[in-house]
Design a protein around this motif. Structure first.
Motif, mmCIF file in Angstrom:
data_model
loop_
_atom_site.group_PDB
_atom_site.id
_atom_site.type_symbol
_atom_site.label_atom_id
_atom_site.label_comp_id
_atom_site.label_asym_id
_atom_site.label_seq_id
_atom_site.Cartn_x
_atom_site.Cartn_y
_atom_site.Cartn_z
ATOM 1 N N GLN A 368 -48.806 57.849 -8.066
ATOM 2 C CA GLN A 368 -49.462 56.859 -8.908
ATOM 3 C C GLN A 368 -48.865 55.483 -8.660
ATOM 4 O OE1 GLN A 368 -48.644 59.469 -12.314
ATOM 5 N NE2 GLN A 368 -50.484 58.557 -13.221
ATOM 6 N N GLN A 369 -49.643 54.460 -9.006
ATOM 7 C CA GLN A 369 -49.104 53.105 -9.061
ATOM 8 C C GLN A 369 -47.873 53.103 -9.976
ATOM 9 O OE1 GLN A 369 -49.930 50.153 -7.807
ATOM 10 N NE2 GLN A 369 -52.129 49.751 -7.983
ATOM 11 N N PRO A 370 -46.833 52.382 -9.778
ATOM 12 C CA PRO A 370 -46.572 51.523 -8.624
ATOM 13 C C PRO A 370 -45.643 52.215 -7.630
ATOM 14 C CG PRO A 370 -45.043 50.983 -10.366
ATOM 15 C CD PRO A 370 -45.802 52.226 -10.814
ATOM 16 N N PHE A 371 -45.639 53.541 -7.594
ATOM 17 C CA PHE A 371 -44.605 54.248 -6.843
ATOM 18 C C PHE A 371 -44.960 54.468 -5.374
ATOM 19 C CE2 PHE A 371 -44.104 55.349 -11.301
ATOM 20 C CZ PHE A 371 -42.767 55.005 -11.495
ATOM 21 N N HIS A 372 -46.126 53.894 -4.940
ATOM 22 C CA HIS A 372 -46.496 54.199 -3.560
ATOM 23 C C HIS A 372 -46.074 53.132 -2.557
ATOM 24 C CE1 HIS A 372 -49.846 51.601 -4.374
ATOM 25 N NE2 HIS A 372 -50.384 52.450 -5.223
ATOM 26 N N ALA A 373 -45.295 52.147 -2.989
ATOM 27 C CA ALA A 373 -44.834 51.141 -2.030
ATOM 28 C C ALA A 373 -43.773 51.759 -1.111
ATOM 29 C CB ALA A 373 -44.249 49.950 -2.775
ATOM 30 N N PRO A 374 -43.880 51.505 0.217
ATOM 31 C CA PRO A 374 -42.874 52.043 1.134
ATOM 32 C C PRO A 374 -41.474 51.628 0.699
ATOM 33 C CG PRO A 374 -44.713 51.141 2.372
ATOM 34 C CD PRO A 374 -44.947 50.785 0.928
ATOM 35 N N GLY A 375 -40.548 52.562 0.751
ATOM 36 C CA GLY A 375 -39.169 52.282 0.366
ATOM 37 C C GLY A 375 -38.851 52.759 -1.046
ATOM 38 N N THR A 376 -39.909 53.093 -1.821
ATOM 39 C CA THR A 376 -39.683 53.553 -3.195
ATOM 40 C C THR A 376 -38.900 54.874 -3.193
ATOM 41 O OG1 THR A 376 -41.803 52.594 -3.799
ATOM 42 C CG2 THR A 376 -40.821 54.113 -5.394
ATOM 43 N N LYS A 377 -37.851 54.917 -4.004
ATOM 44 C CA LYS A 377 -37.054 56.145 -4.103
ATOM 45 C C LYS A 377 -37.627 57.024 -5.205
ATOM 46 C CE LYS A 377 -33.838 54.706 -1.198
ATOM 47 N NZ LYS A 377 -33.799 55.268 0.158
ATOM 48 N N VAL A 378 -37.920 58.256 -4.857
ATOM 49 C CA VAL A 378 -38.421 59.215 -5.840
ATOM 50 C C VAL A 378 -37.641 60.521 -5.643
ATOM 51 C CG1 VAL A 378 -40.733 58.216 -6.017
ATOM 52 C CG2 VAL A 378 -40.262 59.919 -4.249
ATOM 53 N N GLU A 379 -38.065 61.551 -6.340
ATOM 54 C CA GLU A 379 -37.460 62.869 -6.132
ATOM 55 C C GLU A 379 -38.575 63.888 -5.967
ATOM 56 O OE1 GLU A 379 -33.318 63.420 -8.332
ATOM 57 O OE2 GLU A 379 -34.939 62.916 -9.731
#
Lengths: 408, 399
Positions: A368-379
């Motif tokens: 989902q927005q805004p987590f799709h920007a390259p470089g975003t850290k997720v798990e």
């Protein structure tokens, strides 16, 4: 003599492709998969590495005959495809191939495939699912003839850095001048074929389309021509790993076609699937889904398919906690895996695989927005010894793997 | 074996602590080692103790019955050593060869695109991308010592490069007996390095082929040409090959590990042609009478004649060959003694004894001078482990 049971009747059996006489001889582990009502070779070996590396280092020969294929001809053939897809078909040149999805009126994907302009008034369309009814509905009032070619037209995909060299040896005309996403007529073993520079691996590659009756002699000719260049009959499981590296998605795996969706939330738009580049809002006239896509373009999409690289040290830590080295899947895994930002789930992976060429554990994810920007850290969730844990991961742009020779 | 490899892997990645030292760093290392030993079950601990002391023949005879299987597996225990499969200590060498892991699969051999040189080429290009300057064909004459510290290197061409830190990736003899004047090291250290066993025992025959050899046991082109072909019919065969070497001769019936790199990477040979890489043991570094052209030819001929017994068409498809003896390895790669591991993987030359007692933590008695190559823990095998750990230790000292 036991009586022949009814199940032996061809009507009860899955279809065999025109290459079955050859592929069935070579498929040592009897690893068969279903594809479009056919049985297709999953892998010719017990492991996938040899076939996978043929795609990346040499040339893999893949039977793609089960693809759904249509011939669309007539005065209004271009008009029909222009209306059906978001691409500007009127600008398409003869011999050009477009990759495209197509939508329902809500701008949600129904299927995806390639459109090839065979002649001024003649096109070939490939699809993952039967589309005859949808094509017919859209052709009301048009002067077109839609013919399904699926069984009549056999197809082979020759993928890998050595594919051009091998085709030059096997074909009557050299293929050197055939550009990326172009098609040309040629002959192999004296038989008429069309060769398109397309594929599903993200490598240099070609697809060879032929009359089903000529299938075996063309298979034999290609294998002989490619012998010294490492040509390798390859199943669809190795191709599945390669297509994830190439950032290419699959119907019913990475997206649910609007016609299959139980609930609206299951549907996806071309923008959400990263196909914004195929949506030509400047093109003349109406096309199915235009108003919805214009609105989405204006307002932005809430989801996006992106790449995810699972952090190796993080994965190692999760496994070390139970005293194990990290385990990675030896094949592409088609299953939904939750993706988190902090405690909140912000998306899911639809296909994940170990990438032998990149030495990375990668996944196609929908976030989902805004987590799709390259470089975003997720798990991302990993199941370690039956326990669900989280491993750090980074959002990256697609494709994961894009060799310079793909388009050269 | 995979479980044993997994059990021993933490030791591979550990900077060897000095058991005679009371320093904080060594105590911490010993504590880690103790915790690790404690984490193993009794069963595993005994198995590891056996593995590092046993011969590969004894180990395999505990598990297997079939001669060709035992012969082939035992051969992994003698690679790069001047020992036979019945010599104690070879079980560890066997294990060392099973520790490789590729894409999650243990016991795997890696093949790098464009050959093993592709690994160093990749490291070099990655280093250059980070702004590292690499000089090749620049032989080192001496390590410059100023005020009791390594201060740079003097090249054979007369150039002098000054540096805060010098790390040698050459073999232990060259690094400590040639590059540095012995006055800078304690006598005991010099003695230990002099006694370090680096006697090369392996030869290599690279053969260019116009077609594939046809093996009697499995005629025709097949999956066997993509795998490793081992000429090791039994443990006894390999032990007898060693018997020749023990008395200074190359083996009359050598053990061989054969691969066709061009079957895995077609760019290794022109279309239709192949390269055949034969790892051969034993070929003593100091062969009786010395290595001359006639001796090399005789060695090459012995290898071809051995292959011919299994693949009779071999001579018809040979278009060229290159015979490499341990002396050639010394001459070409600068490895003293021509030992492929920069020194044998023997129990008394491993872990906190590699390359010398008290100096296994990649430091040397000369401050500012570090040692991070196959002659250091954990040994060779295209692992890069010694270099990585040495670099990590250098960074610790730097801060």
């Amino acid at each position: 003599m036991p009586e022949l049971s009814a199940v032996h009747h061809p009507l009860y059996q899955l279809r065999r492709t025109p290459f079955h006489a050859r592929t069935s001889q070579l498929c040592l582990p009897h690893n068969w998969r279903r594809w479009g009502g056919c049985i297709a070779v999953g892998s010719y070996d017990l492991g996938l590495d040899r076939e996978y590396w043929a795609i990346r280092n040499h040339a893999a020969l893949i039977d793609i005959s089960p693809l759904i294929k249509y011939e669309i001809t007539g005065r209004d053939a271009a008009r029909l495809l222009h209306r059906l897809t978001p691409r500007d078909i009127h600008r398409m040149q003869v011999g050009q191939v477009y990759y495209t999805g197509w939508c329902d009126d809500d701008g949600k994907l129904l299927d995806d495939g390639t459109v090839t302009r065979i002649g001024e008034q003649s096109f070939r369309l490939t699809a993952a699912e039967p589309q005859f009814r949808w094509l017919a509905l859209n052709a009301v009032g048009m002067q077109v003839q839609i013919t399904e070619l699926t069984e009549r037209l056999a197809a082979l995909s020759l993928q890998g850095p050595k594919s051009r060299t091998i085709l030059n040896l096997a074909c009557e005309q050299p293929v050197d001048s055939l550009k990326y996403f172009r098609m040309a007529f040629n002959r192999v073993a004296g038989k008429a074929v069309s060769v398109s520079r397309t594929g599903y691996t993200g490598d240099l590659g070609y697809e060879i389309w032929m009359d089903a009756e000529d299938a075996l002699v063309i298979w034999d000719t290609l294998l002989a021509a490619g012998h010294d260049y490492g040509i390798t009959p390859t199943g669809i499981l190795a191709m599945d790993m390669a297509r994830v590296e190439a950032g290419l998605f699959m119907l019913d795996v990475d997206y649910t076609p609007a016609s299959h969706a139980w609930i609206p939330g299951q549907r996806s738009s071309p923008y959400e699937m990263g196909l914004g580049w195929t949506v030509n809002l400047d093109k003349q006239g109406y096309f199915v889904g235009r108003r919805a896509l214009e609105r989405e373009h204006r307002e932005g999409s809430s989801w996006k398919m992106v790449g995810l690289e699972i952090d190796w040290e993080g994965l190692e830590r999760e496994y070390a906690a139970v005293g194990m080295p990290p385990q990675v899947p030896a094949t592409a895994v088609r299953g939904s895996i939750p993706v988190y930002a902090g405690p909140r789930q912000v998306g899911y992976a639809s296909t994940s695989t170990w990438s032998p060429v990149l030495k990375k554990y990668i996944a196609l994810v929908h976030v989902q927005q805004p987590f799709h920007a390259p470089g975003t850290k997720v798990e991302i969730e990993v199941t370690v010894e039956h326990h669900r844990r989280k491993s750090p991961a980074t959002v990256v742009a697609l494709p994961f793997y894009d060799p310079e020779w793909k388009k050269k | 074996m995979a479980r044993a490899a997994k059990a021993i892997k933490p030791i591979i990645g550990l900077v060897p602590p000095d058991p005679s030292s009371l320093s904080w760093r060594d105590m911490k290392g010993l504590l880690k080692l103790g915790q690790y030993a404690h984490s193993l079950s009794e069963h595993e601990l005994y198995r590891i103790a056996k593995l590092v002391t046993q011969s590969s023949a004894d180990l395999l005879e505990e598990w297997f019955e079939l001669d060709p299987l035992k012969g082939t597996k035992a051969a992994s225990g003698i690679i790069g050593t001047y020992l036979g499969p019945r010599s104690p200590g070879t079980a560890y060498v066997l294990l060392h060869h099973y520790m490789g892991e590729i894409d999650g699969a243990f016991r795997a051999w890696g093949f790098a695109k464009n050959g093993t040189g592709g690994v160093t080429a990749a490291i070099a290009s990655s280093a250059r991308a980070l702004g590292v300057e690499i000089r090749t064909n620049a032989a080192v004459d001496k390590v410059i010592v100023r005020g009791g510290r390594a201060a740079g290197v003097a090249l054979a061409n007369g150039d002098e490069l000054s540096a805060t830190v010098v790390m040698s990736a050459a073999d232990p003899k060259r690094s400590f007996l040639q590059f540095v004047d012995q006055q800078h090291f304690p006598d005991e250290f010099v003695q230990a390095i002099r006694n370090f066993r680096v006697r090369g025992s392996s030869g290599k025959i690279n053969i260019a082929l116009s077609g594939l050899p046809d093996f009697n046991c499995l005629p025709g082109e097949g999956p066997l040409h993509r795998g490793a072909i081992s000429i090791s019919p039994s443990i006894e065969y390999v032990e007898r090959a060693y018997d020749d070497a023990k008395y200074g001769n190359f083996s009359r019936q050598p053990y061989m590990d054969i691969i066709f790199p061009s079957m895995i990477d077609r760019d290794m040979a022109p279309p239709g042609h192949h390269v055949m890489s034969c790892f051969v043991q034993y070929a003593p570094y100091d062969v009786a009478g010395g290595w001359d052209d006639a001796k090399k030819d005789a060695f090459g001929e012995t290898v071809i004649a051995t292959i011919e017994k299994y693949a009779p068409n071999i001579r018809k498809v040979i278009v060229g060959k290159q015979v490499i003896t341990p002396q050639d390895i010394e001459r070409i790669a600068g490895i003293t003694g021509g030992n492929i591991f920069h020194g044998e993987l023997l129990l008394h030359q491993l872990f906190f004894m590699r390359p010398a007692p008290q100096w296994a933590d990649f430091r040397t008695p000369l401050s500012g001078y570090y040692f991070g190559a196959a002659g250091a823990h954990p040994g060779g095998g295209v692992m890069g482990a010694a270099g990585k750990m040495a670099a990590t230790e250098i960074l610790k000292d730097w801060q």
